[in-house]
Motif scaffolding. Structure first.
Motif, PDB file in Angstrom:
ATOM      1  N   ARG A   4       5.567  -4.685 -21.780  1.00 17.71           N
ATOM      2  CA  ARG A   4       6.625  -3.783 -21.335  1.00 17.71           C
ATOM      3  C   ARG A   4       7.847  -3.991 -22.216  1.00 17.71           C
ATOM      4  NH1 ARG A   4       4.511  -5.271 -15.967  1.00 17.71           N
ATOM      5  NH2 ARG A   4       3.584  -3.382 -15.109  1.00 17.71           N
ATOM      6  N   THR A  65      19.762  -6.835 -15.194  1.00 18.21           N
ATOM      7  CA  THR A  65      18.709  -5.820 -15.143  1.00 18.21           C
ATOM      8  C   THR A  65      17.426  -6.340 -15.764  1.00 18.21           C
ATOM      9  OG1 THR A  65      20.385  -4.081 -15.208  1.00 18.21           O
ATOM     10  CG2 THR A  65      18.140  -3.449 -15.801  1.00 18.21           C
ATOM     11  N   SER A  68      15.950  -8.963 -13.380  1.00 20.81           N
ATOM     12  CA  SER A  68      15.408  -8.288 -12.195  1.00 20.81           C
ATOM     13  C   SER A  68      14.084  -7.585 -12.516  1.00 20.81           C
ATOM     14  CB  SER A  68      16.429  -7.282 -11.666  1.00 20.81           C
ATOM     15  OG  SER A  68      15.917  -6.568 -10.578  1.00 20.81           O
ATOM     16  N   ALA A  69      14.029  -6.922 -13.673  1.00 20.36           N
ATOM     17  CA  ALA A  69      12.791  -6.250 -14.076  1.00 20.36           C
ATOM     18  C   ALA A  69      11.671  -7.270 -14.270  1.00 20.36           C
ATOM     19  CB  ALA A  69      13.019  -5.448 -15.358  1.00 20.36           C
ATOM     20  N   ARG A  71      11.322 -10.111 -12.773  1.00 19.08           N
ATOM     21  CA  ARG A  71      10.875 -10.547 -11.445  1.00 19.08           C
ATOM     22  C   ARG A  71      10.000  -9.494 -10.786  1.00 19.08           C
ATOM     23  NH1 ARG A  71      15.987 -12.814 -11.315  1.00 19.08           N
ATOM     24  NH2 ARG A  71      16.924 -10.981 -10.359  1.00 19.08           N
ATOM     25  N   SER A  72      10.446  -8.238 -10.812  1.00 23.88           N
ATOM     26  CA  SER A  72       9.690  -7.189 -10.121  1.00 23.88           C
ATOM     27  C   SER A  72       8.333  -6.931 -10.776  1.00 23.88           C
ATOM     28  CB  SER A  72      10.507  -5.901 -10.031  1.00 23.88           C
ATOM     29  OG  SER A  72      10.669  -5.301 -11.289  1.00 23.88           O
ATOM     30  N   TRP A  73       8.255  -7.134 -12.091  1.00 20.49           N
ATOM     31  CA  TRP A  73       6.972  -6.952 -12.789  1.00 20.49           C
ATOM     32  C   TRP A  73       6.125  -8.221 -12.780  1.00 20.49           C
ATOM     33  CZ3 TRP A  73       9.951  -4.508 -17.398  1.00 20.49           C
ATOM     34  CH2 TRP A  73      10.234  -3.178 -17.108  1.00 20.49           C
ATOM     35  N   ARG A  74       6.680  -9.296 -12.226  1.00 19.96           N
ATOM     36  CA  ARG A  74       6.006 -10.602 -12.202  1.00 19.96           C
ATOM     37  C   ARG A  74       5.605 -11.024 -13.617  1.00 19.96           C
ATOM     38  NH1 ARG A  74       2.611  -9.892  -6.615  1.00 19.96           N
ATOM     39  NH2 ARG A  74       4.477  -9.704  -5.363  1.00 19.96           N
ATOM     40  N   SER A  75       6.555 -10.882 -14.518  1.00 17.38           N
ATOM     41  CA  SER A  75       6.339 -11.222 -15.930  1.00 17.38           C
ATOM     42  C   SER A  75       6.152 -12.724 -16.087  1.00 17.38           C
ATOM     43  CB  SER A  75       7.539 -10.786 -16.771  1.00 17.38           C
ATOM     44  OG  SER A  75       7.714  -9.393 -16.677  1.00 17.38           O
TER      45      SER A  75
END
Length: 108
Positions: A4, A65, A68-69, A71-75
């Motif tokens: 990503r 940002t 946060s992204a 975390r939300s994508w579980r990178s």
């Protein structure tokens, strides 16, 4: 797992009388962001299977940002490119990478 690639646009604060100038600046930044993403996707797709490369343009404070992204994508990790700022600007305004390291819950 996809790669990503994101760019983050940080809106400038403006007064109501400056709305037109702010909107114009944001449009220029949006176009620049699209160019960055198009170039980055082409470079990544040359090394990976193109369907594994995703791009996103997000709006907000860059460091928060990005963290946060992630975390939300579980990178599993975050890779950052060099910004457009020079050494003096980084000295006085801080560096996004340093801020992401502080905010992220994964390796940066």
């Amino acid at each position: 797992m996809p790669l990503r690639i994101i760019t983050v646009l940080e809106p400038l604060p403006s007064l109501p009388s400056e709305f037109t100038t702010s909107a114009y600046h944001f449009e220029i930044e949006r176009e620049r962001g699209e160019q960055v993403l198009t170039h980055a996707k082409a470079e990544a797709a040359a090394a990976l299977e193109p369907q594994l490369v995703e791009t996103s343009m997000l709006i907000g404070s860059p460091a928060g940002t990005i963290a946060s992204a992630a975390r939300s994508w579980r990178s599993g990790y975050v890779l950052l490119g060099a910004g457009r700022r020079g050494r003096v600007e980084r000295l006085f305004s801080g560096d996004t990478a340093v801020r992401v390291v502080g905010d992220a819950v994964v390796a940066v």
